[in-house]
Scaffold this motif. Structure first.
Motif, short mmCIF file in Angstrom:
data_model
loop_
_atom_site.label_atom_id
_atom_site.label_comp_id
_atom_site.label_asym_id
_atom_site.label_seq_id
_atom_site.Cartn_x
_atom_site.Cartn_y
_atom_site.Cartn_z
N ALA A 173 0.85 -1.19 0.00
CA ALA A 173 0.00 0.00 0.00
C ALA A 173 0.88 1.24 0.00
O ALA A 173 1.97 1.24 0.59
CB ALA A 173 -0.91 -0.01 1.22
N PRO A 174 0.44 2.31 -0.66
CA PRO A 174 1.27 3.52 -0.74
C PRO A 174 1.67 4.07 0.62
O PRO A 174 2.76 4.65 0.77
CB PRO A 174 0.38 4.51 -1.50
CG PRO A 174 -0.56 3.64 -2.27
CD PRO A 174 -0.81 2.44 -1.43
N GLU A 175 0.80 3.91 1.62
CA GLU A 175 1.09 4.49 2.94
C GLU A 175 2.00 3.63 3.79
O GLU A 175 2.46 4.06 4.86
CB GLU A 175 -0.22 4.74 3.69
CG GLU A 175 -0.99 3.49 4.09
CD GLU A 175 -1.92 2.99 2.98
OE1 GLU A 175 -2.73 2.08 3.26
OE2 GLU A 175 -1.81 3.51 1.84
N GLU A 176 2.32 2.41 3.34
CA GLU A 176 3.17 1.53 4.14
C GLU A 176 4.60 2.05 4.18
O GLU A 176 5.10 2.62 3.21
CB GLU A 176 3.17 0.11 3.57
CG GLU A 176 1.89 -0.65 3.79
CD GLU A 176 2.02 -2.11 3.40
OE1 GLU A 176 2.81 -2.84 4.06
OE2 GLU A 176 1.37 -2.53 2.44
N ASP A 177 5.26 1.82 5.31
CA ASP A 177 6.66 2.20 5.44
C ASP A 177 7.51 1.46 4.41
O ASP A 177 7.24 0.30 4.09
CB ASP A 177 7.18 1.87 6.84
CG ASP A 177 6.55 2.75 7.91
OD1 ASP A 177 6.05 3.83 7.56
OD2 ASP A 177 6.55 2.34 9.08
#
Length: 530
Positions: A173-177
């Motif tokens: 996901a784009p928001e994952e570190d």
């Protein structure tokens, strides 16, 4: 006395190799390095640096042959002084390095015992062997790498997929570190292909489980056969596989899940592959194909959890592991569910949502701290590092020599690079400064849509695979009782394996299709001699 006989037996090849390296005047191969070797240095601690004079001599002895009328010097010894005679039994891949000392052979045998060891579930009175699973693909290393050779896909409903499994991942996901290796790639100006383990199943699917737990799945393979016309009115029959994960035990796979089939690869010669200098591998990389030869190999970059830094990937079908020790620890965790100092989670590959697996009894509660301790992992690593490559057969046979010429003329040697000279390693005499013939560049190559698994791994795209070493490939049937090749065993012969090549290898594959049958037969005969 035994030590003296071994030394006498192998001192000849070692002397001749060093003598050959001492002559010649060719310059070093063209430098096409895409990544600095400072970031991807050797996995070994005790390396003696090469001098410029040595580099020039090594370039001479590893240069491509100019003629094919006779074998090259030392061609019968693909592993240098570590080569062993080619046995005619199924144990041909299970011998220690030919130049191993009497004392170190004992460590090899102890490592072999751990490699064959059957792990049991916890709790158990056998404290040194408990910790299996709870989810696993096999109970021992040997169950997948039978006779230290090549795995195969299941054949029929009664055949377990014990030497094959499915890797699984989902888009990040784009928001994952970002991970460590993703951060490194970004710093090098690349856009990493970001994937993560499946949240319900982890990084690979396990088809066995200990009592009280459900297996994750059952592997099902179906095939569609099709004809490939060849020259001289010949035809080859190929089979296109389709893989599915049936009887899922923990709910559906996550949306966008990508599956990649993998059979267990042969174990021979791993220590010598690890001893190839990183600079020699990187010098062959040409991601932009600046020399216009149609070959654009790329170095895999992975994060080493043992060394806590980016390293050159060498092992696995997509070169996803940097060292034998880390590859071994990863297999213990993913395949058997055994923790180690590198991957200390006692539940192996169980995903965060598999609470029953994570909360089950494990084998890390005694003095070991992990289910296999550092000493045990070192012994398995030593064993894996010293599984010997058998000697070549029939190197002077006229048909083999013609096949070798065809191999080079069609461009096969551009990726299946014949020769390297290993590093000087102060603490690994078996692998130190050997002329070897692994037939690989250890780089990633686009192999076309036909072989694509459409699952990125590290720097490798869904169409890229590491060039597989070819040494010993002609002994597969003798050792493992089958002739099934490629990452998923779809090819039932060496010719089928060649015909599946696409992408960067498309021109070479087409040349094999169109060449006279006599040359095609000679090419296969050459591969069988490796």
């Amino acid at each position: 006395m035994l030590r003296f006989l071994k030394a006498a037996r192998y001192s000849g090849p070692m002397v001749f190799i060093v003598a050959s390296l001492a002559i010649g005047f060719l310059v070093a191969p063209p430098q096409k390095t895409e990544i600095g070797t400072a970031e991807l240095s050797s996995p070994h601690l005790n390396v003696t640096p090469r001098t410029d004079a040595e580099r020039a001599r090594i370039a001479d002895i590893t240069a491509m042959p100019a003629t094919f009328t006779k074998p090259e010097a030392f061609e019968t010894n693909p592993a240098g002084a570590a080569t062993v005679r080619a046995r005619k039994t199924a144990d041909a891949f299970s011998q220690p390095s030919g130049n191993i000392s009497f004392e170190r052979e004992l460590d090899f045998k102890v490592g072999n015992g751990l490699f064959k060891k059957l792990w049991v579930s916890s709790p158990s009175s056998t404290l040194a062997s408990d910790g299996l699973g709870p989810l696993f693909n096999a109970r021992s290393c040997q169950r997948c790498h039978l006779k230290d050779g090549r795995g195969h896909p299941p054949e029929g409903s009664e055949d377990d997929a014990v030497s094959m499994f499915l890797r699984v991942s989902v888009p990040a996901a784009p928001e994952e570190d970002i991970s460590e290796i993703e951060a490194f790639l970004l710093s090098a100006g690349e856009e990493p292909l970001r994937v993560r383990p499946d949240p319900n199943y982890g990084g690979q699917l396990q088809d066995f489980a200990t009592a009280g737990h459900k297996a994750e799945y059952r592997l099902e393979v179906t095939y569609e056969e099709f004809d490939v016309p060849l020259s001289d009115d010949q035809t080859a029959l190929l089979r296109r596989p389709t893989y599915s994960a049936e009887d899922l035990g923990y709910g559906p796979l996550a949306e966008g899940a990508m599956l990649s089939p993998r059979v267990a690869p042969p174990m021979i010669g791993l220590g010598l592959l690890e001893a190839i200098p990183a600079e020699d591998i990187l010098a062959l990389a040409d991601p932009e194909d600046r020399d216009g030869d149609g070959i654009s190999g790329r170095a895999q970059m992975v994060w080493s959890f043992e060394h806590d830094r980016p390293m050159l990937g060498r092992f696995g079908w997509k070169a996803g592991a940097p060292t034998i020790r880390e590859q071994s620890a990863s297999a213990f965790a993913g395949d058997i569910g055994i923790s180690s100092p590198i991957f200390p989670d006692p539940w192996g590959d169980c995903a965060a949502g598999q609470s029953a697996c994570r909360e089950a009894p494990h084998g890390d509660g005694d003095v070991r701290k992990t289910e296999i301790d550092s000493e045990g992992l070192d012994l398995v690593t030593f064993y894996s590092r010293n599984l010997a490559v058998p000697a070549r057969r029939d190197v002077d046979d006229p048909q083999v020599l013609r096949g070798k010429a065809v191999f080079h003329e069609t461009g096969c040697a551009s990726c299946h690079r014949p020769k390297f000279v290993t590093d000087r390693l102060d603490d690994q005499p078996e692998q130190s400064f050997q002329l070897i013939w692994p037939m690989t560049d250890l780089l990633l190559h686009d192999m076309g849509e036909g072989l694509a698994d459409n699952r990125p791994e590290g720097r490798a795209s869904g169409r890229e695979w590491r060039t597989a070493p070819l040494w010993g490939i002609g002994m597969t049937e003798q050792v493992n009782g089958h002739t099934q090749f490629l990452h998923d065993g779809r090819a039932r012969s060496l010719l089928e394996a060649v015909l599946w090549h696409g992408g960067e290898a498309q021109a070479s594959r087409d040349a094999v299709v169109e060449m006279p049958k006599a040359d095609r037969d000679a090419l296969i005969r050459y591969l069988e001699s490796l």
